[in-house]
Design a protein around this motif. Structure first.
Motif, short mmCIF file in Angstrom:
data_model
loop_
_atom_site.label_atom_id
_atom_site.label_comp_id
_atom_site.label_asym_id
_atom_site.label_seq_id
_atom_site.Cartn_x
_atom_site.Cartn_y
_atom_site.Cartn_z
N ILE A 1 12.25 2.72 -3.06
CA ILE A 1 11.16 2.28 -2.19
C ILE A 1 11.70 1.48 -1.01
O ILE A 1 11.34 1.72 0.16
CB ILE A 1 10.14 1.46 -2.99
N VAL B 1 4.06 3.67 -3.78
CA VAL B 1 4.49 3.20 -5.09
C VAL B 1 4.10 4.19 -6.20
O VAL B 1 4.91 4.52 -7.07
CB VAL B 1 3.94 1.80 -5.37
N TRP C 1 13.34 0.79 -13.39
CA TRP C 1 12.54 -0.03 -12.49
C TRP C 1 13.34 -0.40 -11.24
O TRP C 1 12.83 -0.32 -10.13
CB TRP C 1 12.06 -1.29 -13.21
N ARG D 1 12.51 0.63 -7.32
CA ARG D 1 12.39 -0.35 -6.25
C ARG D 1 13.47 -0.16 -5.19
O ARG D 1 13.22 -0.36 -3.99
CB ARG D 1 12.43 -1.76 -6.83
N VAL E 1 5.37 -1.08 -11.44
CA VAL E 1 6.56 -0.65 -10.68
C VAL E 1 7.23 -1.81 -9.97
O VAL E 1 8.47 -1.92 -9.98
CB VAL E 1 6.17 0.44 -9.66
N LEU E 2 6.46 -2.69 -9.34
CA LEU E 2 7.04 -3.70 -8.46
C LEU E 2 7.32 -5.03 -9.14
O LEU E 2 8.24 -5.73 -8.75
CB LEU E 2 6.12 -3.93 -7.26
N GLY F 1 0.92 -1.11 -9.26
CA GLY F 1 1.72 -2.05 -8.48
C GLY F 1 2.47 -3.03 -9.37
O GLY F 1 3.65 -3.31 -9.15
N ARG G 1 11.49 2.77 2.92
CA ARG G 1 10.64 2.00 3.83
C ARG G 1 11.45 1.38 4.96
O ARG G 1 10.99 1.31 6.11
CB ARG G 1 9.87 0.94 3.05
#
Length: 454
Positions: free
Chosen positions: A336, A351, A329, A333, A404-405, A401, A340
């Motif tokens: 990501i 995601v 995880w 993140r 993952v987040l 969402g 970004r």
């Protein structure tokens, strides 16, 4: 015969034919593979026919994570080289690995394998250590034939832990007679011949052109790939050090005929548009390790460009000694956030795409997506049960969402391999789990004392 039936959860199947999560159920056959994956609820007859039923109501279930690039033997060497780039870190980590015996390597690798399983990683591409000495001043492993006994001990450790893997070995390096180099490969393949094929998904090559002094290494790797049908994952263009030299070696792979779907580039950060185009045209894959790339100041891989060019992209946890916490995880993140921030565009790392890359994408890059990486009929029943209410993450507005987040290792309720639970929360079901921990601490303490004495 249904050995396990799971129902009530929201399923994140990562199935390209059913991309949206749904509340449903799945069944596992005697061979550990999925026989049914369906929305809704099972019938009373289906429930009654199962040997074991898991009511997973309120949870999120995704496929076991695939680490497409890993070095499990480093699990006892975390926190070393903490302010170094790649070459300095390799030297710091190998200091305590070089004097290790095959049995030392067995226990450190098993420690790494059980750490992966506890954290929801059920399949790994594992680069084994062959006992070669690294010289950071010239970025080379010298003239060596890796130890088959050392590599075989690492294979045995993964099998005993119950982790699925591709067992990747470095070939002979430097000025070694070709006959001796090929004999080493014969011995390596023979040592793996009796392994459980449901756990050993293949023997593979640890590509070493990044460290090689001549194009002979590329030619040898291609010969072995063709003769045995092996996947070759090459550490390549990982660090900004000696960059011109690294980039010049891409031609060695191209001229040797290595640019095929059997070749996967690990890291592949310091690329050029021309290198990306050539690798994509050959059908090559790529494995992305955002946490270790950040820890070692290696850079940010051009994932949008690689994917746009058509390359298969998976994700890996890399060394437990340079990722330190093997947390998929956190890896997602971190990736990501890196992309970004680098591209100033949220669509640089959607995601759902990142979840796909750490599961089915890794399996596709390695050519094992018929076995692992998604919750589809025929694949192994490897999965993670995640509870967003323990501890509570709030309402689940979007299952992907939240998964993952908002979720993390603290929400991981259990991990299953082939329909068999291998981790219940933070506790492993392996009765030798505590012995593995004790062995690693005792053996690493002995190795540290030996190094200090010298």
């Amino acid at each position: 015969m249904t050995t396990l039936l799971v129902h009530g959860a929201t399923l994140l199947t990562v199935d390209p034919d059913r991309p949206a999560p749904f509340v449903g159920w799945f069944a596992v056959g005697a061979d550990g593979r999925l026989t049914d994956v369906e929305p809704g609820t099972p019938t009373p007859e289906q429930l009654a026919a199962a040997d074991e039923v898991l009511d997973a109501t309120g949870t999120l279930i995704g496929p076991g994570f695939v680490s497409a690039h890993s070095h499990l033997f480093t699990s006892g060497s975390r926190g070393l080289g903490m302010d170094e780039t790649l070459y300095g870190w390799i030297e710091a980590m190998l200091r305590y690995v070089m004097p290790a015996t095959p049995e030392d390597m067995y226990w450190s690798t098993r420690h790494g394998a059980q750490d992966f399983l506890r954290n929801g990683i059920t399949t790994a591409y594992d680069f084994t250590d062959g006992g070669l000495q690294f010289d950071k001043t010239i970025a080379s492993f010298g003239d060596w034939i890796p130890s088959v006994a050392r590599q075989e001990a690492q294979l045995r450790a993964k099998l005993d832990a119950g982790l699925r893997s591709l067992h990747s070995v470095m070939l002979a390096q430097g000025d070694v007679p070709r006959a001796d180099a090929l004999a080493h490969v014969e011995d390596t393949v023979a040592a793996a011949a009796g392994a459980d094929p449901s756990l050993l998904l293949g023997v593979a090559v640890s590509g070493a052109v990044q460290w090689a002094p001549t194009p002979d290494t590329a030619a040898l790797e291609v010969e072995v790939m063709r003769r045995y049908g092996l996947v070759n994952q090459a550490h390549f263009l990982e660090t900004a050090e000696m960059l011109d030299l690294q980039r010049s070696k891409f031609a060695w792979y191209a001229e040797a005929g290595a640019l095929t779907p059997q070749l996967v580039f690990g890291h592949f950060i310091q690329t050029t548009p021309e290198i990306i185009a050539a690798a994509a045209a050959g059908g090559c894959g790529m494995s992305w390790q955002p946490m270790s790339n950040g820890r070692l100041a290696s850079g940010v891989a051009s994932i949008p460009e690689l994917r746009a060019a058509g390359m298969r992209v998976g994700m890996g946890l890399d060394d437990q000694s340079c990722t330190d916490v093997a947390d998929p995880w956190n890896n997602m993140r971190t990736g990501i956030a890196m992309l970004r921030a680098q591209y100033k565009d949220p669509m640089a790392a959607p995601v759902a795409d990142v979840l796909m890359m750490h599961t089915r994408g890794g399996a596709e890059a390695l050519g094992v997506d018929g076995d692992v990486g998604s919750l589809r009929v025929g694949r192994f029943a490897d999965f993670c049960v995640v509870d967003p209410r323990r501890p509570d993450t709030g309402p689940v507005w979007d299952a992907v969402g939240t998964y993952v987040l908002a979720c993390s290792l603290r929400n991981l309720r259990s991990v299953w391999v082939g329909g068999r639970m291998v981790a219940d929360g933070a506790e492993l079901t392996d009765p030798q789990a505590d012995e593995v921990v004790d062995q690693v601490h005792e053996r690493m303490a002995r190795l540290a004392a030996e190094v200090a004495a010298r």
